[in-house]
Design a protein around this motif. Structure first.
Motif, PDB file in Angstrom:
ATOM      1  N   MET A   1       0.836  -1.179   0.000  1.00 48.82           N
ATOM      2  CA  MET A   1       0.000   0.000   0.000  1.00 48.82           C
ATOM      3  C   MET A   1       0.887   1.250   0.000  1.00 48.82           C
ATOM      4  N   ILE A   2       0.407   2.267  -0.645  1.00 50.77           N
ATOM      5  CA  ILE A   2       1.082   3.559  -0.645  1.00 50.77           C
ATOM      6  C   ILE A   2       0.676   4.296   0.632  1.00 50.77           C
ATOM      7  N   ALA A   3       1.482   5.227   1.067  1.00 53.03           N
ATOM      8  CA  ALA A   3       1.231   5.961   2.309  1.00 53.03           C
ATOM      9  C   ALA A   3      -0.140   6.631   2.283  1.00 53.03           C
ATOM     10  N   TRP A   4      -0.592   7.009   3.466  1.00 50.85           N
ATOM     11  CA  TRP A   4      -1.907   7.633   3.628  1.00 50.85           C
ATOM     12  C   TRP A   4      -1.997   8.919   2.809  1.00 50.85           C
ATOM     13  N   SER A   5      -3.169   9.162   2.254  1.00 51.70           N
ATOM     14  CA  SER A   5      -3.412  10.429   1.574  1.00 51.70           C
ATOM     15  C   SER A   5      -3.429  11.522   2.628  1.00 51.70           C
ATOM     16  N   THR A   6      -3.067  12.729   2.248  1.00 52.71           N
ATOM     17  CA  THR A   6      -3.002  13.808   3.220  1.00 52.71           C
ATOM     18  C   THR A   6      -4.374  14.374   3.496  1.00 52.71           C
ATOM     19  N   LEU A  13      -6.633   4.792   0.826  1.00 52.73           N
ATOM     20  CA  LEU A  13      -5.398   4.027   0.719  1.00 52.73           C
ATOM     21  C   LEU A  13      -5.366   3.503  -0.707  1.00 52.73           C
ATOM     22  N   ARG A  14      -4.250   3.639  -1.352  1.00 51.78           N
ATOM     23  CA  ARG A  14      -4.134   3.168  -2.724  1.00 51.78           C
ATOM     24  C   ARG A  14      -3.118   2.043  -2.790  1.00 51.78           C
ATOM     25  N   GLY A  15      -3.554   0.915  -3.306  1.00 51.15           N
ATOM     26  CA  GLY A  15      -2.684  -0.227  -3.522  1.00 51.15           C
ATOM     27  C   GLY A  15      -2.633  -0.539  -5.000  1.00 51.15           C
ATOM     28  N   HIS A  17      -4.105  -2.926  -6.638  1.00 49.83           N
ATOM     29  CA  HIS A  17      -5.389  -3.322  -7.209  1.00 49.83           C
ATOM     30  C   HIS A  17      -6.586  -2.845  -6.395  1.00 49.83           C
ATOM     31  N   VAL A  18      -6.356  -1.928  -5.464  1.00 50.38           N
ATOM     32  CA  VAL A  18      -7.464  -1.513  -4.600  1.00 50.38           C
ATOM     33  C   VAL A  18      -7.287  -0.064  -4.155  1.00 50.38           C
ATOM     34  N   VAL A  19      -8.423   0.600  -4.040  1.00 51.34           N
ATOM     35  CA  VAL A  19      -8.482   1.910  -3.405  1.00 51.34           C
ATOM     36  C   VAL A  19      -9.509   1.749  -2.292  1.00 51.34           C
ATOM     37  N   SER A  20      -9.135   2.109  -1.060  1.00 54.06           N
ATOM     38  CA  SER A  20     -10.051   1.870   0.047  1.00 54.06           C
ATOM     39  C   SER A  20     -10.044   3.030   1.027  1.00 54.06           C
ATOM     40  N   ALA A  21     -11.133   3.133   1.766  1.00 55.27           N
ATOM     41  CA  ALA A  21     -11.272   4.105   2.848  1.00 55.27           C
ATOM     42  C   ALA A  21     -12.074   3.424   3.950  1.00 55.27           C
ATOM     43  N   MET A  22     -11.400   2.633   4.763  1.00 53.42           N
ATOM     44  CA  MET A  22     -12.088   1.833   5.778  1.00 53.42           C
ATOM     45  C   MET A  22     -11.685   2.307   7.174  1.00 53.42           C
ATOM     46  N   HIS A  23     -12.700   2.545   7.998  1.00 50.64           N
ATOM     47  CA  HIS A  23     -12.490   3.007   9.369  1.00 50.64           C
ATOM     48  C   HIS A  23     -13.318   2.132  10.303  1.00 50.64           C
ATOM     49  N   VAL A  24     -12.816   1.945  11.507  1.00 51.44           N
ATOM     50  CA  VAL A  24     -13.576   1.228  12.519  1.00 51.44           C
ATOM     51  C   VAL A  24     -13.473   1.989  13.837  1.00 51.44           C
ATOM     52  N   HIS A  25     -14.600   2.100  14.513  1.00 53.77           N
ATOM     53  CA  HIS A  25     -14.666   2.699  15.844  1.00 53.77           C
ATOM     54  C   HIS A  25     -14.613   1.538  16.830  1.00 53.77           C
ATOM     55  N   LEU A  26     -13.606   1.524  17.695  1.00 53.73           N
ATOM     56  CA  LEU A  26     -13.437   0.459  18.678  1.00 53.73           C
ATOM     57  C   LEU A  26     -13.596   1.028  20.084  1.00 53.73           C
ATOM     58  N   VAL A  27     -14.224   0.249  20.959  1.00 56.71           N
ATOM     59  CA  VAL A  27     -14.320   0.607  22.370  1.00 56.71           C
ATOM     60  C   VAL A  27     -13.900  -0.614  23.177  1.00 56.71           C
ATOM     61  N   LEU A  73     -10.418   5.307  16.876  1.00 56.84           N
ATOM     62  CA  LEU A  73     -10.861   5.376  15.488  1.00 56.84           C
ATOM     63  C   LEU A  73      -9.659   4.971  14.655  1.00 56.84           C
ATOM     64  N   VAL A  74      -9.790   3.857  13.951  1.00 56.59           N
ATOM     65  CA  VAL A  74      -8.667   3.288  13.209  1.00 56.59           C
ATOM     66  C   VAL A  74      -8.987   3.259  11.722  1.00 56.59           C
ATOM     67  N   HIS A  75      -8.059   3.760  10.929  1.00 60.84           N
ATOM     68  CA  HIS A  75      -8.124   3.695   9.463  1.00 60.84           C
ATOM     69  C   HIS A  75      -7.271   2.495   9.072  1.00 60.84           C
ATOM     70  N   TYR A  76      -7.874   1.526   8.375  1.00 61.21           N
ATOM     71  CA  TYR A  76      -7.162   0.266   8.137  1.00 61.21           C
ATOM     72  C   TYR A  76      -7.279  -0.203   6.699  1.00 61.21           C
ATOM     73  N   PRO A  77      -6.316  -1.018   6.255  1.00 59.53           N
ATOM     74  CA  PRO A  77      -6.351  -1.537   4.885  1.00 59.53           C
ATOM     75  C   PRO A  77      -7.326  -2.715   4.766  1.00 59.53           C
ATOM     76  N   PRO A  78      -7.840  -2.978   3.563  1.00 61.52           N
ATOM     77  CA  PRO A  78      -8.837  -4.027   3.384  1.00 61.52           C
ATOM     78  C   PRO A  78      -8.320  -5.436   3.656  1.00 61.52           C
ATOM     79  N   LYS A  79      -7.017  -5.639   3.609  1.00 62.41           N
ATOM     80  CA  LYS A  79      -6.476  -6.987   3.855  1.00 62.41           C
ATOM     81  C   LYS A  79      -6.458  -7.338   5.342  1.00 62.41           C
ATOM     82  N   MET A  80      -6.702  -6.379   6.200  1.00 59.95           N
ATOM     83  CA  MET A  80      -6.605  -6.595   7.637  1.00 59.95           C
ATOM     84  C   MET A  80      -7.935  -7.058   8.218  1.00 59.95           C
TER      85      MET A  80
END
Length: 143
Positions: A1-6, A13-15, A17-27, A73-80
């Protein structure tokens, strides 16, 4: 994956074969909802969780908490897998917090898990599902 967009506006996130914007709220809640966090513990917990997220090629975007729980709040790649991230976040932070704040943590839970076995994981998208549903409905289907 390429570094985070500013910037917060563009969160893709750009890889190869994939462009993603995935976030999860964890408690995460302390075991028995014990009020253990003082002023120093959340700062150390955040540092630990930043390192764990980095090892998963994820980014901890926000972190805060109260005496008995923390929010992430975590921004994560789709493979995770979120469950694997959670296990690592809770396991690593539990190990270091119990080790470094032994006098602060209740002796009854010092040798057991620091966190409750349950947790909240809520997906966070760029738009509410109703907006995405409308957008998909408005797509022109091939005829």
């Amino acid at each position: 994956m390429i570094a985070w967009s500013t910037g917060w506006e563009v969160e893709y996130l750009r890889g190869r074969h994939v462009v993603s914007a995935m976030h999860v709220h964890l408690v995460f809640v302390t075991k028995y909802r014990t009020n253990v966090f003082n002023d120093a513990m959340p700062r150390r917990c955040e540092d630990i969780m930043i390192e764990v997220c980095d090892s998963f090629e994820a980014e901890l975007r926000e972190f805060n908490g109260e005496h008995d729980h923390v929010h992430l709040l975590v921004h994560y790649p789709p493979k995770m897998a979120v469950s694997k991230l959670v296990n690592s976040l809770k396991g690593v932070s539990s190990h270091y917090l119990r080790k470094e704040f032994t006098s602060r943590i209740n002796p009854a839970i010092t040798h057991g898990p620091f966190w409750s076995p349950s947790y909240l994981a809520a997906s966070c998208g760029e738009a509410p599902p109703s907006i995405i549903k409308t957008y998909i409905e408005q797509q022109r289907r091939p005829t």
